[in-house]
Design a protein around this motif. Structure first.
Motif, PDB file in Angstrom:
ATOM      1  N   VAL A 119      -5.882  -0.209  14.975  1.00  0.00           N
ATOM      2  CA  VAL A 119      -5.929   0.786  13.899  1.00  0.00           C
ATOM      3  C   VAL A 119      -4.765   0.584  12.924  1.00  0.00           C
ATOM      4  O   VAL A 119      -4.945   0.588  11.710  1.00  0.00           O
ATOM      5  CB  VAL A 119      -5.915   2.224  14.479  1.00  0.00           C
ATOM      6  N   ASP A 140       0.801  -1.225   0.000  1.00  0.00           N
ATOM      7  CA  ASP A 140       0.000   0.000   0.000  1.00  0.00           C
ATOM      8  C   ASP A 140       0.832   1.273   0.000  1.00  0.00           C
ATOM      9  O   ASP A 140       0.293   2.366  -0.176  1.00  0.00           O
ATOM     10  CB  ASP A 140      -0.947   0.009   1.204  1.00  0.00           C
ATOM     11  N   LEU A 173       2.676  12.983   2.060  1.00  0.00           N
ATOM     12  CA  LEU A 173       2.296  11.680   2.621  1.00  0.00           C
ATOM     13  C   LEU A 173       2.691  11.535   4.093  1.00  0.00           C
ATOM     14  O   LEU A 173       1.929  10.984   4.888  1.00  0.00           O
ATOM     15  CB  LEU A 173       2.938  10.543   1.834  1.00  0.00           C
ATOM     16  N   GLU A 174       3.894  11.998   4.454  1.00  0.00           N
ATOM     17  CA  GLU A 174       4.344  11.835   5.845  1.00  0.00           C
ATOM     18  C   GLU A 174       3.392  12.541   6.792  1.00  0.00           C
ATOM     19  O   GLU A 174       3.052  12.032   7.851  1.00  0.00           O
ATOM     20  CB  GLU A 174       5.731  12.420   6.083  1.00  0.00           C
ATOM     21  N   ASN A 213       3.539   1.400  -1.996  1.00  0.00           N
ATOM     22  CA  ASN A 213       4.327   1.248  -3.245  1.00  0.00           C
ATOM     23  C   ASN A 213       5.753   0.809  -2.968  1.00  0.00           C
ATOM     24  O   ASN A 213       6.638   1.072  -3.783  1.00  0.00           O
ATOM     25  CB  ASN A 213       4.420   2.580  -4.017  1.00  0.00           C
ATOM     26  N   GLU A 249      -4.718  10.258  12.722  1.00  0.00           N
ATOM     27  CA  GLU A 249      -5.293   9.047  13.325  1.00  0.00           C
ATOM     28  C   GLU A 249      -6.350   8.418  12.419  1.00  0.00           C
ATOM     29  O   GLU A 249      -7.226   9.120  11.912  1.00  0.00           O
ATOM     30  CB  GLU A 249      -5.982   9.433  14.635  1.00  0.00           C
ATOM     31  N   GLY A 250      -6.261   7.131  12.244  1.00  0.00           N
ATOM     32  CA  GLY A 250      -7.286   6.426  11.480  1.00  0.00           C
ATOM     33  C   GLY A 250      -7.187   6.631   9.976  1.00  0.00           C
ATOM     34  O   GLY A 250      -8.108   6.288   9.234  1.00  0.00           O
ATOM     35  N   LEU A 251      -6.045   7.160   9.521  1.00  0.00           N
ATOM     36  CA  LEU A 251      -5.860   7.367   8.074  1.00  0.00           C
ATOM     37  C   LEU A 251      -5.062   6.205   7.491  1.00  0.00           C
ATOM     38  O   LEU A 251      -4.041   5.795   8.041  1.00  0.00           O
ATOM     39  CB  LEU A 251      -5.135   8.694   7.833  1.00  0.00           C
ATOM     40  N   HIS A 252      -5.555   5.678   6.395  1.00  0.00           N
ATOM     41  CA  HIS A 252      -4.894   4.552   5.729  1.00  0.00           C
ATOM     42  C   HIS A 252      -4.606   4.921   4.281  1.00  0.00           C
ATOM     43  O   HIS A 252      -5.504   5.351   3.558  1.00  0.00           O
ATOM     44  CB  HIS A 252      -5.782   3.309   5.777  1.00  0.00           C
ATOM     45  N   VAL A 253      -3.363   4.740   3.877  1.00  0.00           N
ATOM     46  CA  VAL A 253      -2.940   5.090   2.514  1.00  0.00           C
ATOM     47  C   VAL A 253      -2.869   3.818   1.659  1.00  0.00           C
ATOM     48  O   VAL A 253      -2.367   2.795   2.112  1.00  0.00           O
ATOM     49  CB  VAL A 253      -1.533   5.730   2.543  1.00  0.00           C
ATOM     50  N   HIS A 254      -3.376   3.918   0.463  1.00  0.00           N
ATOM     51  CA  HIS A 254      -3.241   2.824  -0.510  1.00  0.00           C
ATOM     52  C   HIS A 254      -2.716   3.410  -1.810  1.00  0.00           C
ATOM     53  O   HIS A 254      -3.457   4.097  -2.522  1.00  0.00           O
ATOM     54  CB  HIS A 254      -4.599   2.167  -0.789  1.00  0.00           C
ATOM     55  N   LEU A 255      -1.476   3.134  -2.116  1.00  0.00           N
ATOM     56  CA  LEU A 255      -0.933   3.565  -3.407  1.00  0.00           C
ATOM     57  C   LEU A 255      -0.999   2.375  -4.358  1.00  0.00           C
ATOM     58  O   LEU A 255      -0.916   1.218  -3.938  1.00  0.00           O
ATOM     59  CB  LEU A 255       0.501   4.074  -3.247  1.00  0.00           C
ATOM     60  N   TYR A 256      -1.155   2.678  -5.640  1.00  0.00           N
ATOM     61  CA  TYR A 256      -1.449   1.616  -6.601  1.00  0.00           C
ATOM     62  C   TYR A 256      -0.243   1.119  -7.390  1.00  0.00           C
ATOM     63  O   TYR A 256      -0.398   0.335  -8.332  1.00  0.00           O
ATOM     64  CB  TYR A 256      -2.550   2.090  -7.567  1.00  0.00           C
ATOM     65  N   GLY A 257       0.928   1.601  -7.034  1.00  0.00           N
ATOM     66  CA  GLY A 257       2.120   1.075  -7.705  1.00  0.00           C
ATOM     67  C   GLY A 257       2.261   1.529  -9.145  1.00  0.00           C
ATOM     68  O   GLY A 257       2.884   0.831  -9.943  1.00  0.00           O
ATOM     69  N   GLU A 264     -10.873  -1.181   5.239  1.00  0.00           N
ATOM     70  CA  GLU A 264     -10.699  -0.909   6.670  1.00  0.00           C
ATOM     71  C   GLU A 264     -12.003  -0.699   7.420  1.00  0.00           C
ATOM     72  O   GLU A 264     -12.053  -0.913   8.630  1.00  0.00           O
ATOM     73  CB  GLU A 264      -9.843   0.351   6.895  1.00  0.00           C
ATOM     74  N   TYR A 306       5.254  11.851  -4.568  1.00  0.00           N
ATOM     75  CA  TYR A 306       4.142  12.000  -3.621  1.00  0.00           C
ATOM     76  C   TYR A 306       4.463  13.070  -2.598  1.00  0.00           C
ATOM     77  O   TYR A 306       5.387  12.912  -1.809  1.00  0.00           O
ATOM     78  CB  TYR A 306       3.859  10.665  -2.943  1.00  0.00           C
ATOM     79  N   ARG A 362       6.739   1.689   9.163  1.00  0.00           N
ATOM     80  CA  ARG A 362       6.810   3.101   9.561  1.00  0.00           C
ATOM     81  C   ARG A 362       8.069   3.358  10.390  1.00  0.00           C
ATOM     82  O   ARG A 362       8.764   4.353  10.198  1.00  0.00           O
ATOM     83  CB  ARG A 362       5.581   3.487  10.387  1.00  0.00           C
ATOM     84  N   LEU A 420       0.265  10.608   7.192  1.00  0.00           N
ATOM     85  CA  LEU A 420       0.414   9.389   8.008  1.00  0.00           C
ATOM     86  C   LEU A 420       0.351   9.689   9.505  1.00  0.00           C
ATOM     87  O   LEU A 420       0.264   8.773  10.319  1.00  0.00           O
ATOM     88  CB  LEU A 420       1.726   8.677   7.667  1.00  0.00           C
ATOM     89  N   GLN A 421       0.381  10.967   9.857  1.00  0.00           N
ATOM     90  CA  GLN A 421       0.246  11.319  11.284  1.00  0.00           C
ATOM     91  C   GLN A 421      -1.209  11.386  11.715  1.00  0.00           C
ATOM     92  O   GLN A 421      -1.498  11.496  12.904  1.00  0.00           O
ATOM     93  CB  GLN A 421       0.904  12.669  11.554  1.00  0.00           C
TER      94      GLN A 421
END
Lengths: 378, 378
Positions: free
Chosen positions: A280, A27, B325-326, A29, B332-340, B277, B322, A289, B329-330
Motif C-alpha cells: 500500500v 506527490d 493533510l497529516e 510537493n 489507510e489506502g489514501l494517496h496524496v498527489h500535490l501538483y507543485g 494506484e 495545506y 513520512r 495521511l493516517q
C-alpha cells in the motif's frame, strides 16, 4: 506533527535510492536537493538542485547541509562527522549520525547486536590476514571489510584455511558461516514520535557470483511464527538504535526455527523495491513520512510479487543498451524501473523489474524467464 | 516495435498532467522536455529541460519541436499549425494534429460524431447570443464555447430563454440538455500498430458550481451491458479519429440504457488519475506506451477507488497552505498527489487524493469526510 511542504530536504547520495525517493516526494510537493560525486548520478535531473560533490568530504557536506533544514542519506558511506556538526547546529539529521556510526562500521554494528541481545552469528574482528589465521574455529565463515563494503563488494567467503589469502588485509571481521534456511529481510520505519511500522517479511535470493540480491519474493514462505519473530526483531533493532527513518534488517532463518540478524542498512533498501507496486505504501514514501514525523503508511501487501534486479551483463562496459524490454512490457503485472544510468558495467545495478500477481509460484516462473530475456549490454 | 530510451520527447504544456507523465517516464529512463507559458509550471523542476514559452505561438512551438523527435501534448489548446508543420518535417506528433483539430473545436468535434455514427446529443452552432434565441427548441441546454474552454470555463447551462444572456457572444454551440442517469468516462489508448485497450468505466460526480470533476468512483455501478457498450464506443471514437495516444471519452448513460458521447480529450485526463494506484497500468504510463508504440499495459483495476480533486478553497488567492493533510495521511489506502503549484485560487486544481480499498461504498463515505477536512487556503 505538522506537515510543512516548504521544508528543505537534502539527500546525501544521488543514486537509484535517492531517485526513487524523489519520485515519491514529488506527490507531496517536496523539494529535494541531492549531492553525489558522479556528475551524471541518477538524481541529477530530478532533484530540485543537484550538487556534484564528495559526500565523504566534511567541508563539502557542511556546505551542502547549510542550505537544508533536514538532511537524510541514501547511502551510509558519508561524512558522519559533518552530519554530527550539522545536527549540533540544530539541523534535523535522520537517520541520526550516531546510528549511522554504529551501522557504517560492521565491527561496531556486530558489537551493538551483542550489547543489545540481538541474535547474530559469532564473529571476531581482524586487522590483517595474519590475524585471520588465528580464528580458523570460525571457518567456514565470511570475511567482511568493516567499512566501504557496498553492493557485494568487501565480502569474501572463506571456506577453509586455504582460502584465507582471499580475505582482506585491512580492518575486517570474520563471521561464522550460518547454516541458514532462508535469507529474509524486514524493513521497519520509525518516526520522531516513536511510531514504528514493519513491512511484511520478504525472501531474498542472491546472485552466486556478484553477492547481490538477484530475486526477491513476497510474501515469504516461512511460518507465521517466524514472520512475527522477524518483524519483532526488526523493531527491536531500530528502537535499540533509537533511530528515526527507515531500517532494512537482513536476517537468516535457521533450520531450528530461529531468526538471527545478518546486517542492517539505515535507509531504503533493495529488499523493499517491490513495495512501490506491491504494498500500500512504498518504502520511499515511508522513509519520507518517517523523517518528516508524519503518520506512517500502511505496509500491507496488495498481492504476491517478485522483484528482479537488472544487473549489467558480464563482459560489457559502456553506453547501456536494453535488450528484451518491449517483450517484457507485454507481461501482465510487470513494472520496469530503470535507474537512468548512462554507463553499464558487469553487475552494476541498472534497474529492477517487479512482477505483481495472485500466485507467487507463477510469478517465480515468469521471473526466471524475464531474467533471461532482459539483457543490459553496451 | 523497438524501444529507444534516447528518443527526445517534447510535451506541450507543463501542468499536472505533464508532471504525472514525467513521473511515469522516469522509470523508462526517458528524457522529457516541457514547454509552458507559466515560468513556475508544475513540470519546471522535473522536465529534463523546461522551456518557458507560449504553446499557442507557431514560431515558439516550431523552435521547441525542432529539438525533439516526438512531440505530444498535455492540453489541446496549442498551435496545431506548428504541430502540422513539424509532422511534415518528419517528426512524430501524437496525438496527430488532425485529431487535435477535430477535438479542439467543440463544433467540429460534435459534427465528427454525427459523421461517424457516434451517438451524441442534438446541437446547433451559434455565432452570437442573437442566434441562440433562434434555438430555444434545444433548451434546457448547455452553451459551450467552441474553443478555449478548459477546466469548467467556457460552459454555461441555459435553462430557459431568460438565461440566454449568460451565454457566449462568440462562436459556440448549444447542446440539448441530456436527461442522463450517470456521467461516466472511458479512457482508451491506441498505439501506432493499431493496438487498442480501454480502461474500465468510471463514474464522475461534478462540483455543482465549478463544473469540475469533484469525485470519481471506480468501478462504476452501471450494468455490465452498458459498460461493454461504453468501452466499445470509446474504441470507436479513437479508431474513427485514427488517433495514436490516449483519449478520454466522457459519456452520459441515459435512463433508457443508452450511452452517448458528451465530449472527449486527446490526452491523459482527470478521469484517469485513480489509475496510478488503482489499476495495473496508470494512464500516464499507458500514454507513453501508446506514443512510443510499445505494447499497451493491462488496464484492470486492483481494487475499488475514489478520486477526489483538491481544489483551491473559495475566497483564498495566494501562496498555498495545506490544511488537514497529516490527518488524511493516517487513512489507510489514501494517496496524496500535490501538483507543485505555489499559488492557489478558488477552484484551481491543486492536487488530488485517491482512496483504494475493497468496498466502494466505504470509500465513498471516507471520501466525503476527506473532502471536508483537506482545505487549500492562502
Amino acid at each position: 506533527m505538522s506537515f510543512d511542504p516548504n521544508v528543505k530536504i537534502g539527500v546525501l547520495g544521488g543514486g537509484q535510492l535517492g531517485r526513487m525517493m524523489i519520485q515519491s516526494a514529488i506527490d507531496l510537493n517536496l523539494d529535494i536537493k541531492s549531492m553525489d560525486p558522479d556528475p551524471n548520478a541518477p538524481c541529477k535531473h530530478l532533484a530540485t538542485e543537484f550538487v556534484n560533490g564528495d559526500i565523504k568530504d566534511y567541508d563539502q557536506v557542511m556546505a551542502f547541509g547549510a542550505t537544508c533544514d533536514l538532511i537524510t542519506v541514501e547511502i551510509e558511506n558519508v561524512s558522519i562527522e559533518a552530519l554530527e556538526a550539522l545536527e549540533k547546529q540544530g539541523k534535523k539529521v535522520f537517520p541520526q549520525p550516531r546510528a549511522l556510526k554504529i551501522i557504517k562500521d560492521k565491527g561496531i554494528q556486530k558489537q551493538f547486536y551483542l550489547d543489545n541481545d540481538i541474535p547474530t552469528s559469532p564473529f571476531v574482528l581482524t586487522q590483517s590476514l595474519e590475524e585471520l589465521h588465528q580464528h580458523t574455529d570460525l571457518l567456514p565463515g565470511v570475511h567482511k571489510l568493516r567499512t566501504e563494503g557496498y553492493d557485494g563488494r568487501g565480502v569474501q567467503v572463506i571456506r577453509t584455511e586455504a582460502d584465507i589469502s582471499k580475505g582482506f588485509d585491512k580492518p575486517a571481521l570474520i563471521e561464522k558461516f550460518v547454516d541458514y534456511d532462508k535469507e529474509i529481510s524486514v524493513i521497519v520505519a520509525r518516526n520522531a514520535d516513536g511510531e514504528m511500522n514493519t513491512y511484511p517479511v520478504v525472501e531474498l535470493e542472491y546472485h552466486p557470483e556478484a553477492n547481490l540480491v538477484e530475486f526477491l519474493f513476497s510474501p515469504s514462505s516461512i511460518s507465521e511464527d517466524i514472520r512475527i519473530k522477524a518483524r519483532e526483531l526488526a523493531k527491536k533493532v531500530i528502537s535499540s538504535l533509537d533511530m528515526v527513518g527507515l531500517l532494512a534488517v537482513e536476517m537468516f532463518t535457521t533450520k531450528d526455527g530461529d531468526v538471527i540478524v545478518n546486517e542492517c542498512a539505515p535507509r531504503t533498501h533493495n529488499s523493499g523495491h517491490q513495495t512501490i507496486e506491491a504494498n500500500v505504501t512504498s518504502q520511499f514514501e515511508q522513509h519520507i513520512r518517517a523523517i518528516l514525523n508524519l503518520p506512517l503508511g500502511d505496509t500491507a501487501i496488495k498481492g504476491a510479487s517478485v522483484m528482479i534486479n537488472l544487473l549489467g551483463e558480464e563482459g560489457y562496459t559502456g553506453l547501456a543498451q536494453y535488450e528484451g524490454l518491449e517483450e517484457a512490457l507485454q507481461i501482465e503485472g510487470l513494472h520496469v524501473h530503470l535507474y537512468g544510468k548512462k554507463l553499464t558495467k558487469p553487475f552494476r545495478k541498472m534497474g529492477h523489474v517487479t512482477l505483481v500477481g495472485d500466485h507467487l509460484e507463477d510469478l517465480k516462473t515468469i521471473a526466471r524467464s524475464v531474467k533471461e530475456s532482459i539483457k543490459i549490454k553496451a
